[in-house]
Design a protein around this motif. Structure first.
Motif, PDB file in Angstrom:
ATOM      1  N   GLN A 177     -14.112 110.245  45.005  1.00  0.00           N
ATOM      2  CA  GLN A 177     -13.482 108.627  45.044  1.00  0.00           C
ATOM      3  C   GLN A 177     -14.488 107.889  44.333  1.00  0.00           C
ATOM      4  OE1 GLN A 177     -11.711 107.907  48.216  1.00  0.00           O
ATOM      5  NE2 GLN A 177     -12.188 105.928  47.745  1.00  0.00           N
TER       6      GLN A 177
ATOM      7  N   MET B 227     -16.562  96.574  49.448  1.00  0.00           N
ATOM      8  CA  MET B 227     -16.466  98.162  49.952  1.00  0.00           C
ATOM      9  C   MET B 227     -16.247  98.387  51.367  1.00  0.00           C
ATOM     10  SD  MET B 227     -17.263 101.196  47.627  1.00  0.00           S
ATOM     11  CE  MET B 227     -16.526 100.632  46.241  1.00  0.00           C
TER      12      MET B 227
ATOM     13  N   ASN C 256     -20.510 106.136  44.691  1.00  0.00           N
ATOM     14  CA  ASN C 256     -19.812 104.875  44.103  1.00  0.00           C
ATOM     15  C   ASN C 256     -21.351 103.896  43.890  1.00  0.00           C
ATOM     16  OD1 ASN C 256     -17.911 103.128  43.455  1.00  0.00           O
ATOM     17  ND2 ASN C 256     -17.499 104.476  45.968  1.00  0.00           N
TER      18      ASN C 256
ATOM     19  N   MET D 231     -12.109  96.551  48.933  1.00  0.00           N
ATOM     20  CA  MET D 231     -11.369  97.926  48.716  1.00  0.00           C
ATOM     21  C   MET D 231     -12.455  99.205  50.130  1.00  0.00           C
ATOM     22  SD  MET D 231     -13.791  98.568  44.737  1.00  0.00           S
ATOM     23  CE  MET D 231     -12.103 100.088  44.889  1.00  0.00           C
ATOM     24  N   HIS D 232     -11.862  99.891  50.618  1.00  0.00           N
ATOM     25  CA  HIS D 232     -11.486 101.046  50.805  1.00  0.00           C
ATOM     26  C   HIS D 232     -11.343 102.109  50.866  1.00  0.00           C
ATOM     27  CE1 HIS D 232     -12.346 102.583  55.104  1.00  0.00           C
ATOM     28  NE2 HIS D 232     -12.367 101.196  56.374  1.00  0.00           N
ATOM     29  N   PRO D 233     -11.903 103.584  51.253  1.00  0.00           N
ATOM     30  CA  PRO D 233     -11.518 104.761  50.612  1.00  0.00           C
ATOM     31  C   PRO D 233     -10.817 105.214  51.990  1.00  0.00           C
ATOM     32  CG  PRO D 233     -14.038 105.066  51.867  1.00  0.00           C
ATOM     33  CD  PRO D 233     -13.682 102.777  51.761  1.00  0.00           C
TER      34      PRO D 233
ATOM     35  N   GLN E 166      -6.143 101.392  44.690  1.00  0.00           N
ATOM     36  CA  GLN E 166      -6.720 102.933  44.861  1.00  0.00           C
ATOM     37  C   GLN E 166      -6.742 104.561  45.061  1.00  0.00           C
ATOM     38  OE1 GLN E 166      -9.937 101.102  48.386  1.00  0.00           O
ATOM     39  NE2 GLN E 166     -10.721 101.919  47.211  1.00  0.00           N
TER      40      GLN E 166
ATOM     41  N   ASP F  46     -12.823 104.444  42.549  1.00  0.00           N
ATOM     42  CA  ASP F  46     -12.736 102.910  42.780  1.00  0.00           C
ATOM     43  C   ASP F  46     -13.319 102.720  41.519  1.00  0.00           C
ATOM     44  OD1 ASP F  46     -11.889 103.941  45.892  1.00  0.00           O
ATOM     45  OD2 ASP F  46     -14.494 104.504  45.974  1.00  0.00           O
TER      46      ASP F  46
ATOM     47  N   THR G  62     -10.147 101.210  39.937  1.00  0.00           N
ATOM     48  CA  THR G  62      -9.859 100.021  40.669  1.00  0.00           C
ATOM     49  C   THR G  62     -10.271  99.104  39.935  1.00  0.00           C
ATOM     50  OG1 THR G  62      -9.326 101.874  41.774  1.00  0.00           O
ATOM     51  CG2 THR G  62      -8.611  99.402  42.906  1.00  0.00           C
TER      52      THR G  62
END
Lengths: 189, 298
Positions: free
Chosen positions: B129, B210, B164, B251-253, B277, B133, B136
Motif C-alpha cells: 500500500q 492522505m 507510509n 488520497m485514501h487507501p 491509487q 501510494d 501515485t
C-alpha cells in the motif's frame, strides 16, 4: 571499473554508413513505407530504431511510426537471472495490426531475445509481417532465428562480449568487443 | 518499509512504471511467471488488496490460489505454522500473507523457502500500500523528495500510516500527522513526523493529503465519541483544501467511510486520486511479485 575493449568492430563512420545501408534495404524491400513501422528492443534497439527512422523519413519521405519494446517479462530465464533488471515500459503508440514491422536490436546472439520479442509483439496485435534488423550478428545461435537485415555479420567467441556504444548513452558511437565478465547480466548483449 | 533503502524503493517504483502499460493492452497478460504458483493467504478480511494481488498475479501468468481464513482449516484450529507448512508442501513460489498479528509475514518468511509478500500484518505494516501510494504521488507530482504530506486520522492503529511514514521519510518527504489524541502514536518522533493537534496545522501548505479509514475493527470502545464529531474536527471537506497548496492531491487507501473521514465532494472531486491509487496498486503488486519470484532472494 573502466575496461578497455579488446578490439573495435565498427567506428563512428562505419556505424553511420551501416545504418544508412540498412535503412535503404528496408525501404527497398517495402514497396512504399506507408504500412511500415519500426520497433526497437529496449534499450539499445530502440535507440537504433530511432536513428533508422530518421534516415528512412529523410530518404523515403513521410513519418514512419516507431515504438520501443521491453521484453523482460517474456524472457525464458527468470530463474537463472542473478539479479532482476528494472522492467521498462513498452511504448508502441500505434496499432501494429496490419503493419509490416521491422524489429530492431543491437546484437543478435542466441536468438532468445528475438523469440521473446516476437511473443511480446503477438500480444499487442496481429502484424502483417515482422522482419528483423540486427546491427551485429555475432553468431552462436541457440534458436532458429535469422535476421532479414544485418549491419555486420561476424563470429565472436562466447568468451567475448559485443557492446554497441551510442552517443544517446553519453558515449561515442562505435561497436566494440570486450572480454565477457563473470558477472554477465543477461540482456546486456 | 522500515527496512527498505531509498534505492530499493526506487527500484520497485521504477519497475512498476513498466507494468502500468500492460493494463492498457488488449491482451492484459505477460508470460513472466508462467508455471509458478502464488498462494494468497488471507487470515483477515480483505477485498481490494486480495483482488489487486490476484489480478496482478494473473496478469503475470502465475497460478494464483486463494486461501481465506473464514473458509479454511484455521477455523478448525490449525496453527499458522501448520497452515504454512502444508502450503509449503505444495511448492508455491510466492506466498502473499495478510494476518491480524504484527510480524506474521516475517514469522512465515523465516520458515518457508517461498518468497513472502506482506499484505498487511496487524497494526504493523502494509508495504505494498505504501509503495502504491508513493508511486501515485510520484506520478502526480513528479517527485517524492520535499513533498509535504499530511496523514489524517487513525494513525496509531493504521499499518498504512506506519508503512507510509517510514517510506516517506526514507524518500525525503516531510510528513505531518493529525487525528484525535486517542489515535495518535505516543512517540511520533520515532517516525520522524510532525504531530499536530489541529487539522489546520497539518494541512497548511500540503502537497498531498492522505485521509485514513476509521478502523472500527481495531479499536476499543472509547476512542471516539461519534462519527459526526470526528467528521467535524478531522474530516477532509472542501474547506480543508483551502489551507493546502492549490494543486494538492487527496488520497485514501479505502474502503472509504463517506462523510466521516472524507466528504463525498472530495472523493468524487478533481483533487481525488483515489482511483489512480487502485490502478497503481495492480502495477506495483505486479512489480513486487515479479521481483520476489525471480532472481536472488533478499
Amino acid at each position: 571499473m573502466f575496461e578497455s575493449p579488446l578490439r573495435k568492430l565498427l567506428d563512428e563512420t562505419a556505424l553511420k554508413r551501416t545504418l544508412e545501408r540498412m535503412a535503404h534495404q528496408i525501404i527497398e524491400d517495402s514497396a512504399g513505407v506507408d504500412s511500415l513501422a519500426l520497433v526497437g528492443v529496449v534499450r539499445k534497439g530502440d535507440m537504433l530504431a530511432a536513428r533508422l527512422k530518421k534516415i528512412i523519413d529523410r530518404v523515403a519521405g513521410g513519418d514512419i511510426p516507431v515504438g520501443s519494446l521491453d521484453i523482460t517479462l517474456y524472457r525464458d530465464d527468470i530463474d537463472l537471472m542473478g539479479s532482476i533488471p528494472v522492467v521498462r515500459a513498452t511504448s508502441i503508440p500505434f496499432d501494429i495490426t496490419g503493419r509490416t514491422l521491422v524489429l530492431v536490436d543491437d546484437v543478435l546472439f542466441t536468438g532468445r531475445t528475438i523469440r521473446a520479442a516476437l511473443d511480446a509483439l503477438m500480444d499487442l496485435g496481429r502484424p502483417k509481417a515482422i522482419r528483423f534488423a540486427a546491427l551485429v550478428d555475432r553468431g552462436s545461435r541457440e534458436l532458429p532465428i535469422q535476421p532479414d537485415y544485418t549491419g555486420l555479420s561476424t563470429h565472436i567467441s562466447i568468451e567475448e562480449r559485443v557492446k554497441v556504444e551510442l552517443v544517446e548513452d553519453g558515449l561515442s558511437d562505435g561497436v566494440f568487443v570486450y572480454r565477457a565478465e563473470s558477472g554477465w547480466v543477461p540482456g546486456e548483449d | 518499509m522500515a527496512a527498505l533503502t531509498r534505492e530499493e524503493i526506487n527500484f520497485f517504483l521504477d519497475s512498476a512504471e513498466g507494468f502500468l502499460e500492460i493494463a492498457k493492452r488488449p491482451v492484459k497478460k505477460v508470460p513472466a511467471l508462467r508455471g509458478k504458483t502464488v498462494v494468497n493467504l488471507f487470515f483477515e478480511p480483505s477485498t481490494r488488496t486480495r483482488v489487486s494481488f490476484e489480478i496482478a498475479q494473473k496478469r503475470l501468468s502465475a497460478d494464483a490460489v486463494n486461501f481465506t481464513a473464514s473458509s479454511s482449516s484455521t477455523k478448525k484450529g490449525e496453527t499458522l505454522l501448520d497452515t504454512v507448512k502444508n502450503i509449503e508442501a505444495m511448492a508455491p513460489t510466492v506466498l502473499v500473507i495478510r494476518h491480524g498479528a504484527a510480524g506474521a509475514a516475517h514469522f512465515v518468511a523465516a520458515r518457508t523457502s517461498a518468497a513472502v509478500v506482506n499484505a498487511g500484518d496487524g497494526r504493523h505494516e502494509h508495504p505494498t500500500q505504501a509503495l502504491l501510494d508513493l508511486f501515485t504521488m510520484r506520478k502526480q507530482k513528479g517527485r517524492i523528495e520535499g513533498l509535504k504530506v499530511a496523514i489524517i486520522g487513525d494513525i496509531a492503529n493504521s499499518r498504512v500510516a506506519r508503512s507510509n511514514m517510514h517510506a516517506l521519510r526514507t524518500m525525503g518527504a516531510e510528513v505531518s500527522i493529525c487525528g484525535p489524541g486517542t489515535m495518535l502514536p505516543p512517540h511520533p518522533e520515532v517516525f520522524g513526523v510532525k504531530s499536530c493537534n489541529r487539522l489546520a496545522d497539518a494541512l497548511d501548505g500540503a502537497d498531498v493529503v492522505m485521509a485514513l479509514r476509521i478502523q472500527k475493527e481495531r479499536q476499543g470502545v472509547a476512542t471516539l465519541p461519534s462519527d459526526r464529531e470526528y467528521a467535524t474536527f478531522y474530516g477532509i471537506g472542501p474547506r480543508s483544501l483551502e489551507l493546502t497548496k492549490p494543486d494538492c492531491i487527496v488520497m485514501h487507501p479505502g474502503p472509504i467511510n463517506r462523510g466521516v473521514e472524507i466528504s463525498s465532494e472530495i472523493v468524487d472531486g478533481p483533487r481525488s486520486v483515489i482511483l489512480q491509487q487502485v490502478e497503481s496498486g495492480v502495477a506495483v503488486r505486479m512489480a513486487v511479485v515479479y521481483i520476489l519470484a525471480g532472481g536472488d532472494r533478499e
